[in-house]
Scaffold this motif. Sequence first.
Motif, PDB file in Angstrom:
ATOM      1  N   GLU A  56       0.828  -1.194   0.000  1.00  0.00           N
ATOM      2  CA  GLU A  56       0.000   0.000   0.000  1.00  0.00           C
ATOM      3  C   GLU A  56       0.871   1.255   0.000  1.00  0.00           C
ATOM      4  OE1 GLU A  56      -2.495  -0.207   3.406  1.00  0.00           O
ATOM      5  OE2 GLU A  56      -3.970  -1.515   2.466  1.00  0.00           O
ATOM      6  N   LEU A  57       0.336   2.307  -0.593  1.00  0.00           N
ATOM      7  CA  LEU A  57       0.966   3.618  -0.526  1.00  0.00           C
ATOM      8  C   LEU A  57       0.385   4.339   0.689  1.00  0.00           C
ATOM      9  CD1 LEU A  57       2.778   5.731  -1.992  1.00  0.00           C
ATOM     10  CD2 LEU A  57       0.708   6.517  -3.147  1.00  0.00           C
ATOM     11  N   ASN A  58       1.263   4.844   1.549  1.00  0.00           N
ATOM     12  CA  ASN A  58       0.774   5.521   2.751  1.00  0.00           C
ATOM     13  C   ASN A  58       1.244   6.972   2.795  1.00  0.00           C
ATOM     14  OD1 ASN A  58       3.472   5.616   3.958  1.00  0.00           O
ATOM     15  ND2 ASN A  58       3.234   3.424   4.315  1.00  0.00           N
ATOM     16  N   SER A  77       3.424   8.247   4.936  1.00  0.00           N
ATOM     17  CA  SER A  77       4.710   8.412   5.609  1.00  0.00           C
ATOM     18  C   SER A  77       5.777   8.933   4.647  1.00  0.00           C
ATOM     19  CB  SER A  77       5.166   7.083   6.210  1.00  0.00           C
ATOM     20  OG  SER A  77       6.488   7.168   6.688  1.00  0.00           O
ATOM     21  N   ALA A  78       6.440  10.006   5.035  1.00  0.00           N
ATOM     22  CA  ALA A  78       7.501  10.562   4.195  1.00  0.00           C
ATOM     23  C   ALA A  78       8.731   9.664   4.211  1.00  0.00           C
ATOM     24  CB  ALA A  78       7.871  11.962   4.681  1.00  0.00           C
ATOM     25  N   LYS A  79       8.984   8.989   5.345  1.00  0.00           N
ATOM     26  CA  LYS A  79      10.161   8.140   5.454  1.00  0.00           C
ATOM     27  C   LYS A  79       9.958   6.764   4.821  1.00  0.00           C
ATOM     28  CE  LYS A  79      11.998  10.222   9.694  1.00  0.00           C
ATOM     29  NZ  LYS A  79      12.428   9.971  11.103  1.00  0.00           N
ATOM     30  N   MET A  80       8.705   6.263   4.851  1.00  0.00           N
ATOM     31  CA  MET A  80       8.426   4.911   4.360  1.00  0.00           C
ATOM     32  C   MET A  80       7.091   4.924   3.616  1.00  0.00           C
ATOM     33  SD  MET A  80      10.321   2.123   4.952  1.00  0.00           S
ATOM     34  CE  MET A  80      10.263   0.339   5.142  1.00  0.00           C
ATOM     35  N   PRO A  81       7.065   5.494   2.411  1.00  0.00           N
ATOM     36  CA  PRO A  81       5.789   5.679   1.711  1.00  0.00           C
ATOM     37  C   PRO A  81       5.137   4.398   1.205  1.00  0.00           C
ATOM     38  CG  PRO A  81       7.618   6.372   0.336  1.00  0.00           C
ATOM     39  CD  PRO A  81       8.193   6.098   1.677  1.00  0.00           C
ATOM     40  N   ILE A  82       5.878   3.314   1.142  1.00  0.00           N
ATOM     41  CA  ILE A  82       5.324   2.031   0.719  1.00  0.00           C
ATOM     42  C   ILE A  82       5.497   1.022   1.855  1.00  0.00           C
ATOM     43  CG2 ILE A  82       5.521   0.078  -0.878  1.00  0.00           C
ATOM     44  CD1 ILE A  82       4.460   2.438  -2.308  1.00  0.00           C
ATOM     45  N   ASP A  83       4.437   0.284   2.176  1.00  0.00           N
ATOM     46  CA  ASP A  83       4.590  -0.799   3.142  1.00  0.00           C
ATOM     47  C   ASP A  83       3.780  -2.009   2.681  1.00  0.00           C
ATOM     48  OD1 ASP A  83       1.920  -0.232   3.794  1.00  0.00           O
ATOM     49  OD2 ASP A  83       2.479   1.025   5.487  1.00  0.00           O
ATOM     50  N   GLY A  84       3.967  -3.126   3.389  1.00  0.00           N
ATOM     51  CA  GLY A  84       3.247  -4.348   3.039  1.00  0.00           C
ATOM     52  C   GLY A  84       4.121  -5.433   2.445  1.00  0.00           C
ATOM     53  N   PHE A  85       5.447  -5.309   2.535  1.00  0.00           N
ATOM     54  CA  PHE A  85       6.372  -6.292   1.969  1.00  0.00           C
ATOM     55  C   PHE A  85       7.099  -7.027   3.099  1.00  0.00           C
ATOM     56  CE2 PHE A  85       8.165  -2.078   2.162  1.00  0.00           C
ATOM     57  CZ  PHE A  85       9.335  -2.252   2.873  1.00  0.00           C
ATOM     58  N   CYS A  86       7.389  -8.310   2.878  1.00  0.00           N
ATOM     59  CA  CYS A  86       8.014  -9.133   3.914  1.00  0.00           C
ATOM     60  C   CYS A  86       9.535  -8.988   3.896  1.00  0.00           C
ATOM     61  CB  CYS A  86       7.638 -10.595   3.723  1.00  0.00           C
ATOM     62  SG  CYS A  86       8.342 -11.703   4.968  1.00  0.00           S
ATOM     63  N   VAL A  87      10.101  -8.645   5.058  1.00  0.00           N
ATOM     64  CA  VAL A  87      11.549  -8.509   5.180  1.00  0.00           C
ATOM     65  C   VAL A  87      12.163  -9.727   5.876  1.00  0.00           C
ATOM     66  CG1 VAL A  87      11.430  -5.995   5.204  1.00  0.00           C
ATOM     67  CG2 VAL A  87      11.352  -7.258   7.370  1.00  0.00           C
ATOM     68  N   MET A  88      11.364 -10.758   6.101  1.00  0.00           N
ATOM     69  CA  MET A  88      11.812 -12.011   6.727  1.00  0.00           C
ATOM     70  C   MET A  88      12.485 -11.788   8.077  1.00  0.00           C
ATOM     71  SD  MET A  88      10.734 -14.681   5.330  1.00  0.00           S
ATOM     72  CE  MET A  88      11.653 -15.722   6.457  1.00  0.00           C
ATOM     73  N   CYS A  89      11.868 -10.919   8.881  1.00  0.00           N
ATOM     74  CA  CYS A  89      12.419 -10.663  10.210  1.00  0.00           C
ATOM     75  C   CYS A  89      12.029 -11.766  11.196  1.00  0.00           C
ATOM     76  CB  CYS A  89      11.933  -9.313  10.726  1.00  0.00           C
ATOM     77  SG  CYS A  89      10.135  -9.210  10.949  1.00  0.00           S
TER      78      CYS A  89
END
Length: 415
Positions: A95-97, A99-111
């Motif tokens: 999704e596009l949000n 946030s200026a620092k993190m405008p795209i989220d919803g992806f897996c970083v395997m944390c």
Amino acid sequence: MIIVNQEDCIKCGACEGTCPSSAIQVGDKQIIFCDTCGGEPKCAEVCPNGALTIDEVEVDKEGHTQVRISYNPARCDQCGGSPKCVDVCPPKTLELNDSAKMPIDGFCVMCKQCVDICPMGIIGIPGVIEPASREINIDGPIYIQDCVGCGTCVDECPAEAITLPAVGESITIDETKCLKCGVCSQTCPWNAVFISENANPVKRSKEIKEFTLDASKCIGCNTCVEACPGDFIEAKGATLSVKLPEVCAACTLCEQLCPVDAISLDVEYGEATPAEALGVSRDVEKCTFVGACAIACPTEAIRVVTKTGMKLPEQVASDEEPSFAVCARCGACAAACPNDALIFDEFEVEIDGETVLRNRIQANPSKCDKCGDCVEACPYDMLHVKDEGNLPIAGFCTLCGKCMEACPEDALCMK
């Protein structure tokens, strides 16, 4: 990639709450999550600026690796407000949000934070950590297994059929009072109660409005730590205190068992969906009790007492007040049937142009021996044994829709 055992998920939301990249969304029916497209993320393939890239990360001490998605916001221009990555994402987690620092989220970083926090262990990594699977052999219209004794369902029961002997002990359900509406199973934080053999009830939404610890009261006894079924609460021995989670199953056991009342937990639940709420529905203001629906129903799943004093479909005189009753399709009859003559399943219906699933009852007359178990199990007194005709048992709704077609006032509809 991560994998999820959807059937045994309790929808507590802990995974969603801990995910740093919003790659997991807990819905009423299922968990939607980024699975990195099986190791070949489509979002990274279409990104024109290299803002989304693929690399591998070790996920255990044995050196097993998994693909993860890396994101460089400095390279992301959001594709003019219509990101290509969002468009191609199969599970629609990207999704596009704002946030200026993190405008795209919803992806897996395997944390692996979702894997670590899941209280049921139903989130895993292929070949590394297999998702846990719970064995449940549901038997009968009411089935209780592994109840933690939180009592959340007690006050929610519309029939006041549930009692809790003591906090921490298993609930009991009075079958003579139980309506088989399913509200308890929709509410239970730990999936411990099942109605009419429904192993995957649609869970009610809930929001933790407040979850706080009064440090001045806490004595570090760790009663809450030991009581928490999901191991969500962390002991802080150095300060004789505890650390509460931001998100959990919200069963309130910790609050109830705290000997010094140091924990405050306020949970707000969304609306429940009783069995009778979805399916054939009646507009009370339009209904004139003519009984055409009861005559048209091929399985006698509707009873009407007309204004002229006629009871339908029996067509006998009655001094009762005008009334309407319909099979709620709660499934209790099918759960009680020893011969599988009645089956509880889902049927596709169209509502406002959208195809949805609704519960119904199907019958196989050749398997019925008229034992009457289903009649006794029906909490709405709709089922009855027939001595004539092709149906040995009548009173169950198949969602055939003939009642709606027959109603002269358009008082019946599908919900």
